[in-house]
Design a protein around this motif. Sequence first.
Motif, short mmCIF file in Angstrom:
data_model
loop_
_atom_site.label_atom_id
_atom_site.label_comp_id
_atom_site.label_asym_id
_atom_site.label_seq_id
_atom_site.Cartn_x
_atom_site.Cartn_y
_atom_site.Cartn_z
N ASP A 3 21.61 51.74 24.45
CA ASP A 3 20.96 50.44 24.55
C ASP A 3 20.52 50.20 25.98
N ILE A 4 19.49 49.40 26.11
CA ILE A 4 19.01 49.04 27.45
C ILE A 4 19.85 47.89 27.96
N LYS A 5 20.34 48.04 29.19
CA LYS A 5 21.19 47.03 29.81
C LYS A 5 20.63 46.70 31.19
N GLY A 6 21.01 45.55 31.69
CA GLY A 6 20.63 45.16 33.04
C GLY A 6 21.61 45.72 34.05
N ASP A 8 22.62 45.49 38.06
CA ASP A 8 22.43 44.73 39.29
C ASP A 8 22.41 45.69 40.47
N THR A 17 17.96 42.69 39.20
CA THR A 17 18.51 43.20 37.96
C THR A 17 17.42 44.05 37.31
N ILE A 18 17.75 45.31 37.05
CA ILE A 18 16.78 46.26 36.51
C ILE A 18 17.30 46.76 35.18
N SER A 19 16.44 46.80 34.18
CA SER A 19 16.83 47.28 32.86
C SER A 19 16.72 48.79 32.78
N CYS A 20 17.76 49.41 32.23
CA CYS A 20 17.73 50.85 32.01
C CYS A 20 18.82 51.22 31.02
N THR A 21 18.76 52.45 30.51
CA THR A 21 19.78 52.94 29.60
C THR A 21 20.94 53.51 30.41
N ASP A 22 22.05 53.79 29.73
CA ASP A 22 23.19 54.40 30.41
C ASP A 22 22.81 55.75 31.01
N ARG A 25 20.91 55.30 34.31
CA ARG A 25 21.62 54.56 35.37
C ARG A 25 21.88 55.40 36.62
#
Length: 97
Positions: A3-6, A8, A17-22, A25
């Motif tokens: 899942d895409i997460k924010g 920091d 805050t940047i959105s990316c997958t695990d 990261r």
Amino acid sequence: MSDIKGVDVNIMGRDFTISCTDEERPGLINAVNFLDKKMRDIRDSGKIIGVERIAMMAALNLAHELLNSKSGTVDVGDFKRRITNMQDQIDKVCAAK
């Protein structure tokens, strides 16, 4: 796929805050650290004042480096092979001890 997460991050004292997958990261963190260092180096040179101008100079420097690496001035594949060979040699020496 994750899942895409924010995530920091902090670049030159500014929080984002940047959105990316695990999976993305670690690469994102490396990119943030690299950009932060480039921008701090430019700021510390004392020639450029203002975060926006520092960001623009960092972007121009990185674009220049990227374009030179693609134009044949730098053979990234060769560097990767050489680094891998050096790492193999180091591993062999460490294993022999």
